[in-house]
Design a protein around this motif. Sequence first.
Motif, PDB file in Angstrom:
ATOM      1  N   UNK A   1      -3.520   3.119 -10.076  1.00  0.00           N
ATOM      2  CA  UNK A   1      -2.678   4.514 -10.183  1.00  0.00           C
ATOM      3  C   UNK A   1      -4.031   5.827  -9.720  1.00  0.00           C
ATOM      4  N   UNK A   2      -5.175   5.989 -10.741  1.00  0.00           N
ATOM      5  CA  UNK A   2      -6.104   6.322 -10.274  1.00  0.00           C
ATOM      6  C   UNK A   2      -6.861   7.068  -9.079  1.00  0.00           C
ATOM      7  N   UNK A   3      -6.538   5.691  -8.384  1.00  0.00           N
ATOM      8  CA  UNK A   3      -7.499   5.450  -7.001  1.00  0.00           C
ATOM      9  C   UNK A   3      -6.326   6.556  -6.225  1.00  0.00           C
ATOM     10  N   UNK A   4      -5.261   6.291  -6.614  1.00  0.00           N
ATOM     11  CA  UNK A   4      -4.071   6.894  -5.914  1.00  0.00           C
ATOM     12  C   UNK A   4      -4.477   8.980  -6.135  1.00  0.00           C
ATOM     13  N   UNK A   5      -4.393   9.027  -7.109  1.00  0.00           N
ATOM     14  CA  UNK A   5      -4.674  10.525  -7.518  1.00  0.00           C
ATOM     15  C   UNK A   5      -3.632  11.057  -7.003  1.00  0.00           C
ATOM     16  N   UNK A   6      -3.266  11.733  -6.983  1.00  0.00           N
ATOM     17  CA  UNK A   6      -2.924  13.608  -6.125  1.00  0.00           C
ATOM     18  C   UNK A   6      -2.168  13.288  -4.530  1.00  0.00           C
ATOM     19  N   UNK A   7      -3.235  11.616  -4.308  1.00  0.00           N
ATOM     20  CA  UNK A   7      -2.899  11.724  -2.293  1.00  0.00           C
ATOM     21  C   UNK A   7      -1.821  11.371  -1.935  1.00  0.00           C
ATOM     22  N   UNK A   8      -1.283  11.479  -0.960  1.00  0.00           N
ATOM     23  CA  UNK A   8       0.330  10.680  -0.261  1.00  0.00           C
ATOM     24  C   UNK A   8      -0.528   9.504   0.204  1.00  0.00           C
ATOM     25  N   UNK A   9      -0.043   8.191  -0.520  1.00  0.00           N
ATOM     26  CA  UNK A   9      -0.985   7.185   0.048  1.00  0.00           C
ATOM     27  C   UNK A   9       0.368   5.919   0.084  1.00  0.00           C
ATOM     28  N   UNK A  10       0.259   5.056   1.341  1.00  0.00           N
ATOM     29  CA  UNK A  10       0.810   3.979   1.339  1.00  0.00           C
ATOM     30  C   UNK A  10       0.347   2.709   0.568  1.00  0.00           C
ATOM     31  N   UNK A  11       1.145   2.202  -0.149  1.00  0.00           N
ATOM     32  CA  UNK A  11       1.059   0.963  -1.158  1.00  0.00           C
ATOM     33  C   UNK A  11       0.987  -0.619  -0.315  1.00  0.00           C
ATOM     34  N   UNK A  12       0.327  -1.152  -1.036  1.00  0.00           N
ATOM     35  CA  UNK A  12       0.449  -2.675  -0.695  1.00  0.00           C
ATOM     36  C   UNK A  12       0.284  -3.194  -1.495  1.00  0.00           C
ATOM     37  N   UNK A  13       1.488  -4.336  -2.571  1.00  0.00           N
ATOM     38  CA  UNK A  13       1.441  -5.262  -3.254  1.00  0.00           C
ATOM     39  C   UNK A  13       1.176  -6.716  -2.756  1.00  0.00           C
ATOM     40  N   UNK A  14       0.296  -7.342  -3.289  1.00  0.00           N
ATOM     41  CA  UNK A  14       0.153  -8.770  -2.405  1.00  0.00           C
ATOM     42  C   UNK A  14       0.249 -10.042  -3.536  1.00  0.00           C
ATOM     43  N   UNK A  15       0.266 -10.839  -3.258  1.00  0.00           N
ATOM     44  CA  UNK A  15       0.433 -11.759  -4.177  1.00  0.00           C
ATOM     45  C   UNK A  15       0.628 -13.432  -3.183  1.00  0.00           C
ATOM     46  N   UNK A  16      -0.093 -14.553  -4.271  1.00  0.00           N
ATOM     47  CA  UNK A  16       0.077 -16.308  -3.631  1.00  0.00           C
ATOM     48  C   UNK A  16       0.682 -16.572  -5.351  1.00  0.00           C
ATOM     49  N   UNK A  17       2.101 -17.201  -4.860  1.00  0.00           N
ATOM     50  CA  UNK A  17       2.838 -17.763  -6.445  1.00  0.00           C
ATOM     51  C   UNK A  17       2.990 -16.693  -7.179  1.00  0.00           C
ATOM     52  N   UNK A  18       3.370 -15.757  -6.947  1.00  0.00           N
ATOM     53  CA  UNK A  18       3.093 -14.583  -8.438  1.00  0.00           C
ATOM     54  C   UNK A  18       4.602 -13.404  -7.922  1.00  0.00           C
ATOM     55  N   UNK A  19       5.712 -14.144  -7.505  1.00  0.00           N
ATOM     56  CA  UNK A  19       6.564 -12.606  -6.815  1.00  0.00           C
ATOM     57  C   UNK A  19       7.123 -11.905  -7.308  1.00  0.00           C
ATOM     58  N   UNK A  20       7.457 -12.293  -8.978  1.00  0.00           N
ATOM     59  CA  UNK A  20       7.608 -11.231 -10.209  1.00  0.00           C
ATOM     60  C   UNK A  20       7.240 -10.635 -10.382  1.00  0.00           C
ATOM     61  N   UNK A  21       5.829 -10.990 -10.895  1.00  0.00           N
ATOM     62  CA  UNK A  21       4.559 -10.020 -10.601  1.00  0.00           C
ATOM     63  C   UNK A  21       4.199  -8.816  -9.904  1.00  0.00           C
ATOM     64  N   UNK A  22       4.501  -9.555  -8.650  1.00  0.00           N
ATOM     65  CA  UNK A  22       4.353  -8.393  -8.208  1.00  0.00           C
ATOM     66  C   UNK A  22       5.411  -7.513  -8.052  1.00  0.00           C
ATOM     67  N   UNK A  23       6.936  -7.565  -7.561  1.00  0.00           N
ATOM     68  CA  UNK A  23       8.145  -7.098  -7.439  1.00  0.00           C
ATOM     69  C   UNK A  23       7.465  -5.774  -8.882  1.00  0.00           C
TER      70      UNK A  23
END
Length: 281
Positions: free
Chosen positions: A217-239
């Motif tokens: 959240x801090x890194x995104x700040x007030x900029x327009x950003x795309x986010x990628x949330x990636x995981x391995x065998x942790x789908x529920x936590x990623x969602x």
Amino acid sequence: MGSAVAVVTDSTAYLPPGLAERHGLTVVPLQIAVGGTTRDEGDISPAEAARALKEWHPVTTSRPAPQRFADAYKAAAAAGAREVVSVHLASAMSGTVEAARLAAEDAAVPVRIVDSGTIGMGLGFAALSAAAAAMAGGSAADAVSAATRRAGLTRSLIYVDTLEHLRRGGRIGAAATLWGSALMVKPLLEINDGLIAPLEKVRTSSRALARLEELAVAEAGGRRVDLGVQHLAAAARAEALAARLRERVPHVVDVYVGEVGPVIGAHVGPGMLGVVIAPQL
């Protein structure tokens, strides 16, 4: 006829299904060996790789053969491309960039190689930016500039359950400074200058995941950003993490959630969770 500039990337971009095709990207797979059998990364599911890792079976990775890139460049030229831009994972992590350069030497059209300095959706966003520039009618130089700028703006934050897989794969790099206390902490890492580097040490997994969210959240700040949330065998936590980031990042454009393939998985291990913050150009 396709774009005058074709864009090639590799399988460690881990783009969501259909996204590469919609953007005209060609994806060359890295190689993965599980139990002595070597296959293309796309031929082994993340679940299969995660199972092998959990059982501590040997899992190794390797770059594509230069011929795989040569074939991709030849196909691009045959489809009408006059130039190719080839965007790949950090050369500090893999010989993939070198394999692409070897193939480029004998290609029928000029090929420009981009070392993204990163991996995963950090690479994916850079490749997508190159493809967008090409599809808009830009030159190869425009596509290279777009990929390089996007990669330079992007930050990748990573949580792992254990450093053991990174240590076994020889990718622990500067994160080795955490090794002495690895059993007592849950490390947060980042990609820095093409290498996996230590970021913070947190005592519990719940605190580490909360801190990962705060940092994103801090890194995104007030900029327009795309986010990628990636995981391995942790789908529920990623969602769950993606849902919270959609609420908390004020100017998020797209959020992609997906499981990393076995090439990354072999080095980070099951339970890995990562966030890629990619400001728009």
